[in-house]
Motif scaffolding. Structure first.
Motif, short mmCIF file in Angstrom:
data_model
loop_
_atom_site.label_atom_id
_atom_site.label_comp_id
_atom_site.label_asym_id
_atom_site.label_seq_id
_atom_site.Cartn_x
_atom_site.Cartn_y
_atom_site.Cartn_z
N ASP A 41 7.86 5.57 -4.99
CA ASP A 41 8.33 6.80 -4.34
C ASP A 41 9.69 7.21 -4.88
OD1 ASP A 41 6.01 6.66 -2.94
OD2 ASP A 41 6.92 6.47 -0.95
N THR A 70 2.58 4.88 -4.48
CA THR A 70 1.31 5.60 -4.38
C THR A 70 0.43 5.21 -5.56
OG1 THR A 70 2.42 7.48 -3.33
CG2 THR A 70 0.22 7.87 -4.23
N SER A 93 -7.71 3.02 -4.10
CA SER A 93 -8.14 4.37 -4.43
C SER A 93 -6.94 5.24 -4.77
CB SER A 93 -8.90 5.01 -3.26
OG SER A 93 -10.05 4.25 -2.94
N VAL A 94 -7.15 6.18 -5.69
CA VAL A 94 -6.09 7.12 -6.05
C VAL A 94 -5.64 7.87 -4.80
CG1 VAL A 94 -5.55 9.20 -7.37
CG2 VAL A 94 -6.90 7.37 -8.42
N GLY A 95 -4.35 7.96 -4.61
CA GLY A 95 -3.79 8.63 -3.45
C GLY A 95 -3.39 7.69 -2.33
N ASP A 96 -3.83 6.42 -2.38
CA ASP A 96 -3.47 5.46 -1.34
C ASP A 96 -1.95 5.29 -1.28
OD1 ASP A 96 -6.09 5.02 -0.75
OD2 ASP A 96 -6.20 2.98 -1.56
N LYS A 97 -1.42 5.33 -0.06
CA LYS A 97 0.00 5.03 0.15
C LYS A 97 0.12 3.54 0.43
CE LYS A 97 1.50 9.28 -0.14
NZ LYS A 97 2.43 9.69 -1.24
N SER A 133 -1.25 -2.33 2.56
CA SER A 133 -1.76 -0.99 2.83
C SER A 133 -2.56 -1.02 4.12
CB SER A 133 -2.66 -0.51 1.67
OG SER A 133 -3.87 -1.25 1.65
N ILE A 176 -1.86 6.07 -8.43
CA ILE A 176 -2.09 7.33 -9.17
C ILE A 176 -3.23 7.23 -10.18
CG2 ILE A 176 0.29 8.08 -8.83
CD1 ILE A 176 0.77 7.43 -11.80
N TRP A 177 -3.68 6.01 -10.51
CA TRP A 177 -4.86 5.87 -11.36
C TRP A 177 -5.48 4.49 -11.15
CZ3 TRP A 177 -5.01 1.78 -14.67
CH2 TRP A 177 -3.80 1.27 -15.17
#
Length: 232
Positions: free
Chosen positions: A112, A98, A81-85, A55, A100-101
């Motif tokens: 994806d 991604t 973190s939630v939302g990290d790609k 990442s 998500i939790w």
């Protein structure tokens, strides 16, 4: 973060008789696994899969606890973190995902696109000359490598639980037994398995544990953070 991953809190009880505790569970579902989730179509492997996460925050190795066609639940060494790609390297394939939790030292990753889990699991066995290799961390550090009575001061390019790539070293070392010393890691015995243009690949006789490598990476990150703060 690393401490809580490596040393579990007092009072936590673990059912050592439950094979899912120390094995990776696979499910044919397309939903992202969550804590304490069990399914009737699960298939359990005898050991935990180690996967690589890449990442913007850097790379780390994770232990995959539960994998489905749509995502996976992993133990992480560094906070996400939630939302990290992110990109997850699993069985030599890189999967855009991604977060998500998150919960304590575990996190859920949604792929994806759903994967063909049967094909992915088939990749665990050598076929058509292809063998999935363990995920490697790109690093830049020094190592002292002893070959017989000769010592080399080498640059380390990458490291995994089972080996590392170094340079420079001489071609006569190919096939030789070596001892590798990297700061903050135990001396590691191994063998030089390949050589190309003064670069070499060393396979460890006794692989590093996930905890050893996670703690080592954590120390390097802490040191880099301190150096960056000092320069300001």
């Amino acid at each position: 973060m690393f401490g809580s991953l490596i040393r579990r809190k007092p009072g936590m009880t673990l059912d050592q008789g439950d094979p899912a505790f120390d094995s990776t569970t696979f499910s044919l579902s397309t939903t992202v696994p969550r804590p304490l989730e069990r399914r009737g179509d699960d298939r359990v492997l005898p050991t935990l899969c180690i996967v690589k996460l890449s990442s913007d925050r850097g790379d780390q190795l994770m232990r995959a606890r539960n994998v489905s066609a749509g995502g996976m639940m992993c133990e992480v060494g560094r906070e996400v973190s939630v939302g990290d790609k992110v990109e997850i390297e699993f069985n030599s394939q890189k999967i855009p995902s991604t977060v998500i939790w998150t919960r304590d030292t575990t996190a859920g990753f949604k792929f994806d696109a759903d994967i063909d889990l049967g094909e992915m699991l088939a990749g665990r066995k050598p076929r058509h000359g292809f063998r999935a290799r363990p995920p490697r961390l790109d690093v830049q550090c020094k190592a002292n490598v002893r070959v017989g009575k000769t010592y080399y001061n080498c640059d380390v390019h990458d490291i995994s639980l089972g080996g590392m790539k170094i340079e420079p070293i001489e071609e006569y070392c190919l096939g030789k037994q070596v001892v590798v010393v990297v700061e903050s890691l135990r001396p590691i015995k191994g063998e030089v398995r390949w050589f190309n243009e003064r670069k070499a690949g060393i396979v460890f006789d006794d692989p590093l544990t996930f905890e050893e490598l996670a703690e080592w990476v954590g120390k390097r990150l802490e040191l880099a953070t301190l150096k960056a703060a000092y320069k300001r």
